[in-house]
Design an enzyme around this catalytic site. Structure first.
Site, PDB file in Angstrom:
ATOM      1  N   ASP A 120      -8.215  -8.060  -5.444  1.00  0.00           N
ATOM      2  CA  ASP A 120      -8.640  -6.749  -4.985  1.00  0.00           C
ATOM      3  C   ASP A 120     -10.145  -6.511  -4.824  1.00  0.00           C
ATOM      4  O   ASP A 120     -10.702  -6.738  -3.769  1.00  0.00           O
ATOM      5  CB  ASP A 120      -8.039  -5.693  -5.910  1.00  0.00           C
ATOM      6  CG  ASP A 120      -6.529  -5.627  -5.722  1.00  0.00           C
ATOM      7  OD1 ASP A 120      -5.898  -6.683  -5.684  1.00  0.00           O
ATOM      8  OD2 ASP A 120      -5.992  -4.528  -5.598  1.00  0.00           O
ATOM      9  N   SER A 466      -2.446   1.635  -4.293  1.00  0.00           N
ATOM     10  CA  SER A 466      -2.383   0.187  -4.237  1.00  0.00           C
ATOM     11  C   SER A 466      -1.806  -0.226  -2.891  1.00  0.00           C
ATOM     12  O   SER A 466      -1.023   0.500  -2.279  1.00  0.00           O
ATOM     13  CB  SER A 466      -1.480  -0.325  -5.363  1.00  0.00           C
ATOM     14  OG  SER A 466      -1.129  -1.664  -5.141  1.00  0.00           O
TER      15      SER A 466
END
Length: 554
Positions: A120, A466
């Protein structure tokens, strides 16, 4: 060579002595010093194998005439940090990582960098550092995780995050839940779907800062990943010889290419935070209007998990990002004159072939005629809001319902588990933005519960989601609640209108009432008053600008 500042001349005798203490020979010091930035750790599945990637990259640098020198970068596992106070840290860690790479590189005089992330915030952080430092750099990731198998079907992290909702609804037994835990993550790599990590690794290719296959060759294909890392090591040496730097590659046309790919594959909504942050380090602004204008004309041609049943290994078999770019190029959406770390983009695309048309559809027969991410505006989001349109079902693209308002993720989760949210509601989670959170937490637990419980509910937040998230989940609402944005003024029962095709997000509250509420609004006390997060909250800018920290003097 820039590294001469630490190794040349009689005044650097002490410096050379310190190198010799570690076994570097005088011959090693005659060569360019290449930093190998390794974010290996034992807490992120996507990073657990990165020492192997670093060793291969070092071999590539050495074979091409450089001296590789490894140093670390931190990394947080978003999955493990999810759903509690730990999720306040991943986005702010992006700035820490970029800053630490700057410090290590300039303090030690490296001539070039091989950047090795996988997950990420670490991927964009390293690209930000490369753009800021502007020395020859190549990024090579550790590769995506393979999908798991459970009860005869493919599964990934989406499946296990949604499983508690299925369990709460009585659709999954405790034994099945335990079995699924053992199945969804079969080995190392960035989680198997087109979540934020894999989106950014794919966009690294589209930007030109990674080699072909960087985003799609699975981590489990160790031979292919090692070869890729060796070639990355050799590539940084070639960039050094040719004098090619990141800002020669990270041009506006490169970012336009990346946005087109993002829209074509339906990447994570977090890319709308990260691409502007990288662009800023490269010396340019990337307005959100550019995302919307490109999205409007870019067909959505792949449907990867969580939006569909294909995974990164399928995209790799289908031809990967070069094949996607070649297909999008048929509509004039890709500039083939852009430069990459291996030369002109057109050279890559000349070799690209769509090998599995069921995975990469033609631009004439897309899943949708517009891109995977949509930006919404309205009286509830005067500056912007972001939704991953590709992961929203057709019956939720337009939605109307009463607001159920909560001032934290925990409050909303408790209400979901307590059966207090019903079909038709619009769940609003506020004071979770970059400043208010602080840290702009991802709301994966509430969205996964909604999906697992089978609720027909929309979710709005000034936080973010997310890449695992699917459904009518609208985030990045700006201005955020902590800045007194309209989301701070909502009350239970206010009727919310969502129209994603029309790019509209409205609250059925007239201007007079909204102004009265604004006058009565009192900014709440900060949730965090000490440490790094308190400093971050004071410096961070709006999600509209990528949630970057303010530059010195501004």
């Amino acid at each position: 060579m820039y590294s001469d500042i630490v190794k040349k001349g009689p005044t650097r005798a002490a410096h050379r002595a310190l190198f010799h203490a570690m076994g570097y020979t005088p011959e090693d010091l005659e060569k360019p010093l290449i930093g190998i930035v390794n974010s290996f750790n034992e807490i992120i599945p996507g990073h657990f194998n990165l020492s192997d990637i670093a060793d291969a990259a070092k071999s590539g640098v050495s074979a091409a005439g450089g001296t590789p020198i490894e140093f670390p970068a931190i990394g947080i596992c978003d999955g493990i940090a999810m759903g509690h106070q730990g999720m306040k840290y991943p986005l702010p860690s992006r700035e820490l990582i970029a800053d630490s790479i700057e410090a290590m590189t300039l303090a030690h005089g490296f001539d070039g960098l091989v950047l090795i992330p996988n997950c990420d915030k670490i991927v964009p952080a390293m690209l930000m550092a490369a753009a800021r430092l502007n020395i020859p750099s190549v990024l090579v990731s550790g590769g995506p995780m393979l999908a798991g198998r459970f009860q005869g079907r493919s599964v990934d992290l989406t499946s296990i995050f949604e499983a508690p909702g299925l369990y709460a609804a009585g659709k999954l037994s405790a034994a099945e839940l335990a079995d699924m835990e053992q199945s969804v993550c079969p080995g190392c790599g960035s989680c198997a779907g087109l979540f934020t990590a894999n989106s950014m690794n794919c966009l690294t290719e589209a930007l030109g800062m990674g080699l072909p296959g960087n985003g799609t060759i699975p981590s489990a294909y160790t031979g292919a990943r090692r070869m890729l890392a060796k070639r990355a090591g050799a590539a940084v040496m070639e960039l050094l010889r040719r004098g090619v730097r990141p800002r020669d590659i990270l041009t506006l046309e490169a970012f336009r290419n990346a946005i087109a790919v993002d829209m074509g594959i339906g990447g994570s909504s977090n890319t709308v935070l990260h691409l502007p942050a990288i662009a800023l380090e490269a010396g340019m602004e990337l307005p959100l209007e550019l995302f919307e204008s490109i999205s409007r004309k870019t067909p959505y041609i792949t449907r990867l998990s969580p939006a569909g049943q294909h995974y990164l290994q399928d995209l790799d078999e289908a031809g990967g990002i070069p094949a996607v770019m070649k297909e999008l190029g048929k509509k004039g959406l890709i500039s083939e004159n852009a430069l990459t770390v291996t030369g002109p983009l057109k050279d890559r695309l000349a070799q690209a072939v769509v090998a599995r048309p069921e995975v990469i559809r033609s631009v004439e027969d897309p899943y949708r005629k517009t891109g995977g991410i949509a930006l919404l505006h309205g009286n509830l989001a005067p500056e912007c809001a972001v939704v991953k349109e590709s992961a929203v079902s057709e019956d939720m693209l337009r939605f109307k319902g009463p607001a159920r308002v909560f001032n934290s993720e925990e409050e909303a989760t408790e209400a979901l588990l307590g059966g207090k949210i019903r079909d038709g509601d619009v769940l609003v989670i506020r004071y979770e933005g970059p400043q208010g959170g602080p840290g702009m937490r991802e709301m994966l637990n509430p969205t996964a519960l909604i999906s697992g419980m089978g609720l027909k509910v929309a979710l709005l937040t000034d936080g973010r989601f997310s890449g695992v998230t699917r459904g009518a989940c609208i985030g990045h609402i700006c201005p955020e609640a902590a800045e007194g944005g309209p989301i701070a003024l909502l009350r239970d029962g206010d009727i919310i209108h969502i129209d994603i095709p029309a790019r509209s997000l409205l609250a059925e509250v007239d201007d007079k009432e909204m102004n009265a509420r604004r006058t009565a609004w009192v900014k709440p006390a900060p949730k965090v008053t000490g440490g790094y997060l308190a400093r971050y909250a004071q410096m961070v800018q709006s999600a509209k600008y990528g949630a970057v920290v303010k530059a010195a003097g501004k």
